[in-house]
Structure formats: C-alpha cells, structure tokens
Write an enzyme that holds these catalytic residues in place. Structure first.
Site, PDB file in Angstrom:
ATOM      1  N   ARG A  73       0.848  -1.189   0.000  1.00  0.00           N
ATOM      2  CA  ARG A  73       0.000   0.000   0.000  1.00  0.00           C
ATOM      3  C   ARG A  73       0.881   1.235   0.000  1.00  0.00           C
ATOM      4  NH1 ARG A  73      -2.055   0.985   4.360  1.00  0.00           N
ATOM      5  NH2 ARG A  73      -1.549  -0.852   5.592  1.00  0.00           N
ATOM      6  N   TYR A 201      -1.551  -3.573  -6.601  1.00  0.00           N
ATOM      7  CA  TYR A 201      -1.421  -4.181  -5.275  1.00  0.00           C
ATOM      8  C   TYR A 201      -2.764  -4.203  -4.524  1.00  0.00           C
ATOM      9  CZ  TYR A 201      -0.363  -5.049  -0.473  1.00  0.00           C
ATOM     10  OH  TYR A 201      -0.396  -5.586   0.787  1.00  0.00           O
ATOM     11  N   GLY A 202      -3.035  -5.297  -3.843  1.00  0.00           N
ATOM     12  CA  GLY A 202      -4.309  -5.525  -3.148  1.00  0.00           C
ATOM     13  C   GLY A 202      -4.932  -4.288  -2.518  1.00  0.00           C
ATOM     14  N   LYS A 210      -9.830  -2.010   1.642  1.00  0.00           N
ATOM     15  CA  LYS A 210      -9.469  -0.861   2.489  1.00  0.00           C
ATOM     16  C   LYS A 210     -10.195   0.409   2.028  1.00  0.00           C
ATOM     17  CE  LYS A 210      -6.362  -3.296   4.647  1.00  0.00           C
ATOM     18  NZ  LYS A 210      -6.630  -3.751   6.011  1.00  0.00           N
ATOM     19  N   HIS A 230     -11.014  -1.918  11.461  1.00  0.00           N
ATOM     20  CA  HIS A 230      -9.927  -2.799  11.020  1.00  0.00           C
ATOM     21  C   HIS A 230      -9.762  -3.901  12.069  1.00  0.00           C
ATOM     22  CE1 HIS A 230      -5.389  -2.949   9.728  1.00  0.00           C
ATOM     23  NE2 HIS A 230      -6.112  -3.816   9.060  1.00  0.00           N
ATOM     24  N   SER A 252      -0.711  -3.869  11.357  1.00  0.00           N
ATOM     25  CA  SER A 252      -0.113  -4.999  10.641  1.00  0.00           C
ATOM     26  C   SER A 252       1.132  -5.497  11.386  1.00  0.00           C
ATOM     27  CB  SER A 252       0.227  -4.653   9.196  1.00  0.00           C
ATOM     28  OG  SER A 252       0.477  -3.311   9.061  1.00  0.00           O
ATOM     29  N   CYS A 254       1.166  -7.720  13.721  1.00  0.00           N
ATOM     30  CA  CYS A 254       0.912  -8.044  15.133  1.00  0.00           C
ATOM     31  C   CYS A 254       0.128  -9.350  15.266  1.00  0.00           C
ATOM     32  CB  CYS A 254       0.154  -6.910  15.809  1.00  0.00           C
ATOM     33  SG  CYS A 254       1.126  -5.406  15.937  1.00  0.00           S
ATOM     34  N   GLY A 255      -0.007 -10.095  14.170  1.00  0.00           N
ATOM     35  CA  GLY A 255      -0.602 -11.428  14.264  1.00  0.00           C
ATOM     36  C   GLY A 255      -2.123 -11.467  14.259  1.00  0.00           C
ATOM     37  N   THR A 257      -4.230 -12.125  11.705  1.00  0.00           N
ATOM     38  CA  THR A 257      -4.760 -13.294  10.994  1.00  0.00           C
ATOM     39  C   THR A 257      -4.521 -14.563  11.822  1.00  0.00           C
ATOM     40  OG1 THR A 257      -4.348 -12.167   8.917  1.00  0.00           O
ATOM     41  CG2 THR A 257      -4.734 -14.528   8.789  1.00  0.00           C
ATOM     42  N   ASN A 258      -3.344 -14.660  12.451  1.00  0.00           N
ATOM     43  CA  ASN A 258      -3.068 -15.834  13.293  1.00  0.00           C
ATOM     44  C   ASN A 258      -4.061 -15.914  14.450  1.00  0.00           C
ATOM     45  OD1 ASN A 258      -0.893 -16.178  11.632  1.00  0.00           O
ATOM     46  ND2 ASN A 258       0.650 -15.557  13.127  1.00  0.00           N
ATOM     47  N   ASP A 277      -9.859  -9.143   9.001  1.00  0.00           N
ATOM     48  CA  ASP A 277      -9.367  -7.805   8.638  1.00  0.00           C
ATOM     49  C   ASP A 277     -10.375  -6.676   8.848  1.00  0.00           C
ATOM     50  OD1 ASP A 277      -7.173  -6.261   7.625  1.00  0.00           O
ATOM     51  OD2 ASP A 277      -8.192  -6.084   5.700  1.00  0.00           O
ATOM     52  N   ARG A 374       2.021 -12.155  -0.469  1.00  0.00           N
ATOM     53  CA  ARG A 374       0.660 -12.366   0.035  1.00  0.00           C
ATOM     54  C   ARG A 374       0.022 -13.616  -0.549  1.00  0.00           C
ATOM     55  NH1 ARG A 374      -1.940  -8.255   3.451  1.00  0.00           N
ATOM     56  NH2 ARG A 374      -0.298  -6.744   3.776  1.00  0.00           N
ATOM     57  N   GLY A 499      -1.024 -20.153  19.639  1.00  0.00           N
ATOM     58  CA  GLY A 499      -2.159 -20.908  20.200  1.00  0.00           C
ATOM     59  C   GLY A 499      -2.304 -20.748  21.711  1.00  0.00           C
TER      60      GLY A 499
END
Ligand code: OXD
Ligand code: MN
Length: 589
Positions: A73, A201-202, A210, A230, A252, A254-255, A257-258, A277, A374, A499
């Site tokens: 971005r 780009y996405g 976004k 967000h 971004s 900072c995990g 998606t995990n 997201d 990505r 986890g």
C-alpha cells in the site's frame, strides 16, 4: 433506456478507451477462463500474470509476480477528497475533489487502450444482510478481477439489485503503466467513489477492501450511526459448548490473521473464524453490538505463516472448496513447482526462484519471498469457519480488544473501567515498528484502533463517534487491550504467543461472563496471576508478574507522548478522552 450503471460504465470507457468491455458474472467457469487469459495473453512487464502451481499439493493455486515497484500500500499517494479539508483531518492526505478529478482524468485518458475493461459487480456483506452494499468496480487486469472474486461476493445478481439506482459504490481502477510517479488512490466519500491508478497491489487495487469497506464506510458509519473497523471477528467456544464472540484491532505485523484462526492450546476451547481484517458494526434491537465481515476471503501476509504459527491457514491454502487461490510475490521451488516463503515449515529447495523470478539461494543474504508477499484465498476453504459466517445479521460482540506490539510497559491484558475508558485505551494505542517496515526498528507509532491509515475522516470526530456509539448501547461489549510482545532483559519474548494466547482470551471471556475477578490498577483491571491458566506452559510466577504488573511511575514518558499525539487533533479532540487522560495523569508522581 440505459440504466445509471450502464451509463456510468460507458462514460468511464469513453475516458479510459479499452479495446473491449467485459461484464463479469462471477462464476467459477469464468474465473477459469480469466486465469487462462492471465497465463497466455495479458502481461505485466512482458511477463505472464499467472503461473500454474503444483496442483497435487496446492489444488487450486497460482503464482503472480507483481511489477517490482508495486508491492505494498502506498499511504503517501492515498488521498481522501472531502470538499472541506478539516473533515479529512490531520490523519489523511487531502486534495479538493475538483482538483483530484482533474488530475485523475488526465492520468486516466486512454489508460486502458489495448486492454479489456472488466466490469465487476459485487456485494460487500451477505446479499440478504440489511448492512450489505452493492458495488461495481472497473479494472483492466485479470489479477484484480479474479482477486475480487475471491475477496467479495461477485455476481450478476448484483446488477439486478442495483437496477435503476445510482447510489451503488463505484470503483474505477487501472494499473496504468505502473509508474509510481503517476500512482494515486483517491477517495470521494460523498460520491461513494474510489478512483485508483498506477498500482495492482491488493490494498490499492481491490477497491472493496481498504478503500471502500474502511475509508469510505467509516465515513458512512459516522453519518449513519454505525462503525467500520480494522478488526478480526471470532467466536470462542468453551468446554461447555458456549460460544462468545469477540473482535480485535491490531496494526499490521501483530498477528491479527493468526489470532483470528488460532488453534487453541487449551483443551476444550475452540476458535471459530468470521473475519481477519474488517468488521462492520451495528447496534441491534437488544442494545448489543453486532458485527459482520463484509469480505469472503483473506489477503494475508505469507512470510511467517506455518503449521506452527497458523495451522488453519496452511490447511486453508491447500483447500479446494473455492477456485482459485493466488500467491503474490512468494519464492518458487522450481523442482516441485511449489510456493515458498521465509518462515515456512519446509526448508527451501535446491533450485529456487525469488519473488521476481530470478535464481535464488539462501547464501545470497536476501529473502526469496518479498516480506509483503501475500496469499489471496477464500474463507470458505477454512476448516475453522464459523457457522454464523453467512448470518446476514452478524454476531453479538461481547468484547472488543485493542492490541499492538510493545516490548515494554503495556501489560499482557488489561480491561477498561468503562466504555469511555476503553475508547481512551484504543485512541492511545500504538505499536513498535518491525524490521519488515521501512522505518527504524522499535520506534513507537501511535495507531489508534489500528485505523490510522484507514479512517476516512478526521480521527478526532471518529473518537467522538466511538463515544456516542457507547452511549447508544444498553449492553455494550467490554473493552480490553492485549500485548503478546513483552520481552525480557535478553530481548526474548516472555509470553509464548500463538495458540497459547487462548489463555488470555479465556480470562477475557470469563470476565465477560462474570466468572473471575480482577485487580484494579490505575490503568485498568488486570488478572490475578493465578487466573491465567498456565498448565502446560513454562511461564513462572515472577515472569507473569512482570507482564501483568503496573507501576504508574513508568507511565510518565508514555503520557507525555500520548498528550502530544492527542494535541495534534486540536480543538476537535473530544473532552471525554482528555478527562480519561487526566484521571490517569493525576496518579503519576
Ligand atoms: C493491511 C492489509 O495492510 O490487511 O492492513 O492488507
Ligand atoms: Mn489489514
């Protein structure tokens, strides 16, 4: 008689002058044809748009290599064009809409010559949801057309839904000649229009994400009484089978998606994913806050994704429920024809290409995959997808979490005293920059609610809107902060993360259901150390104490920095948050 949509498409075609116009129907058969076009006809820098990957190991996957200057971005080229600069606020680049349109008209004149204009009708949100928005994007590259099919609910029925209306969300996108000097991502919030040139780009090119679902939607939410955030949305199932829904905002790296797809390390607990997201929030008739994810896909960072950090994502990437899955700018193992990135479970192969397609070895000292490489993959491939994912009304939210990467000071978890105190915690939150970014490592950047790059209007007004939303709810969610990233004197992470973060989420949902007490400190409520379940992990009392303890003396410098940041919003900054600031500041010696 042409509909407003047909007229709009025709006008854009007159400006951009494509060789042909193709209206997408969103079908799988069409996606297969577009992938073929991208492999055989369309080119970027003289090279094909897509390469087929090993279909035995990665059943529906393709590789895409972007233009080398087009990998992220571009915040400095992203503008919010309200007629009044004050409305855009100090948090946005601003240009007057007339001036912006003049500039973009010049850059877009004939920009699709020799290309196909794809017309993409899509919904953000489930079509039956009262909160969903009908949208149409025009683009001149198959990569964007196919990516939009993965990320949004694309299809012909959207055209019927729009019918004779003119208030659909409009996106005009062209990759132009990829010249970074001629790259702009411009938002016209009052016209529900995004106009983007020069990047594929996405975040710059998938205009439903976004650009619309955060920047423009946040402005609509401000005017109409809802929130576009967000944030992750997830359900936490306890051993009794009760599911508590929570959301979390994190900048971004900072995990996020995990976290959204976590495989719980505590027996009996299970995470159900709704989004990683974007969350749209509305207040329900019962006075609770409800969230939907307007997207249907993940556009996630590949490096660091593995069976250890995110096993459910690895399974998702190998799934085949939805066609296709795209990898952008990863490395390639030539012998096996598989994608590869740093932090993956397997070591690199003998015969490798880097993200630009050049021969690569680990001795080169460079990365094979671009640090921002990505994947684009359907959420319907996810083994931990929530059964509520397609619920048009969304899920009721019991806790909102603000997170960030802070090696010192900020405790593992803190609960706010009240909604307003929680908004203060979100507004002051920040994160330390990582090696993956261009900034100096370890520098603290304030990023309120992780929305700094995405709030489409003055953030001072955004904070006031958060406060007023709290007042409208009979049963607002509790607000928390989390920080997985505290380090010891050797720079090692104290908390195991991934986890194991379920142990913190367990305390959060136990607080929500009044099952556990907390300890009051000047900055908020923290757990008693024995209330964080530690069977099976090696975090001794004194270590846990360091990351849960609060010494207000340490907050002096932090408060000075917060003050400077709040002051940058001038007189519009809400009084309520200054009051929260003063309450804490008074306790610092
Ligand atoms: C981001 C993203 O940049 O989600 O935040 O792509
Ligand atoms: Mn994001």
């Amino acid at each position: 008689m042409a509909t407003p949509l047909e007229k709009w498409v025709e006008q854009q075609a007159q400006l951009t002058k494509p060789d042909r116009i193709y209206w997408c129907d969103g079908s799988e058969e069409e996606a297969r044809r577009l992938m073929q076009v991208g492999m055989e006809q369309e080119k970027i820098n003289g090279k094909p748009i897509f390469y087929l990957l090993n279909q035995e190991k990665w059943p529906v996957a393709y590789l895409h290599r972007s233009h080398p200057t087009d990998v992220a971005r571009t915040e400095h080229l992203t503008y919010v064009c309200h007629p009044d600069k004050e409305i855009a606020g100090p948090n946005n680049n601003w240009m007057h809409p007339d001036e912006a349109k003049k500039l973009l008209t010049r850059l877009s004149d004939g920009c699709m010559r020799g290309r196909t204009m794809y017309v993409l009708p899509y919904m953000m949100g489930h079509p039956e949801s009262p909160f969903a928005k009908a949208c149409v994007q025009l683009t001149d590259v198959s990569y964007v057309a196919v990516s939009m099919r993965i990320m949004t609910r694309m299809g012909k029925t959207v055209i019927e839904k729009i019918g004779n209306r003119d208030d659909f969300v409009k996106g005009l996108h062209s990759v132009g000649d990829f010249d970074p000097e001629k790259r702009f991502i411009m938002h016209f919030p009052d016209e529900h229009l995004v106009w983007s040139v020069g990047s594929g780009y996405g975040g710059n090119a998938l205009l439903g994400k976004k650009c619309f679902s955060l920047r423009i939607a946040s402005w609509l939410g401000y005017q109409e009484g809802w929130l576009a955030e967000h944030m992750v949305i997830m359900g936490i199932e306890d051993p009794q089978g009760n599911i508590t829904y929570i959301t979390a905002a994190m900048p971004s790296a900072c995990g996020k998606t995990n976290l959204a797809m976590m495989e719980s390390a505590l027996p009996g607990y299970k995470i159900w994913t709704i989004g990683d997201d974007i969350a749209w929030f509305h207040i329900g008739d019962d006075g609770r806050l409800y969230a939907i994810n307007p997207e249907i896909g993940f556009f996630g960072v590949a490096p660091g994704t593995s069976m250890k950090t995110n096993p459910n994502m690895m399974r998702t990437l190998k799934g085949k429920n939805f066609y296709p899955t795209l990898f952008t700018n990863t490395g390639l193992n030539v012998d096996t024809n598989e994608p590869w990135w740093e932090g993956m479970d397997d070591p690199p192969g003998k015969n490798m290409l880097d993200w630009q397609g050049n021969p690569w070895t680990s001795e080169s000292g460079k990365n094979a995959a671009h640090p921002n490489s990505r994947f684009t993959v359907s959420i319907y491939n996810t083994p931990c997808l929530s059964k509520e994912f397609d619920n048009p009304d969304g899920v009721p939210i019991s806790a909102v979490i603000f997170g960030g990467r802070r090696t010192k000071l900020i405790p593992l978890v803190v609960e706010a005293f009240s909604w307003e105190h929680g908004v203060f915690m979100g507004a002051r939150s920040g994160s330390e920059t990582t090696a993956a970014a261009i900034h100096k490592v370890g520098v603290l950047r304030r990023d309120p609610m992780a929305m700094l790059p995405f709030c489409g209007y003055n953030m001072a007004d955004y904070f006031s809107h958060w406060i007023s939303m709290g007042r409208k709810m009979k049963n607002p969610p509790k607000i928390f902060t989390v920080n997985w990233f505290r380090t010891d004197e050797n720079g090692k992470f104290i908390w195991p993360g991934f986890g194991e973060n379920i142990r913190v989420l367990k305390w959060i949902i136990d607080r929500v259901h009044n099952k556990v007490s907390g300890r009051e400190t000047p900055i908020g409520i923290v757990p008693h150390i024995n209330d964080i379940e530690r069977t099976g992990i090696d975090v001794p009392d004194e270590k846990l104490k360091t990351i849960l303890d609060v010494d207000v003396k340490d907050w002096k410098e932090e408060l000075e920095d917060i003050k400077k940041f709040f002051e940058s919003f001038g007189k519009r900054f809400p009084e309520e948050l200054w009051k929260e600031y003063e309450k804490l500041n008074r306790q610092v010696p």
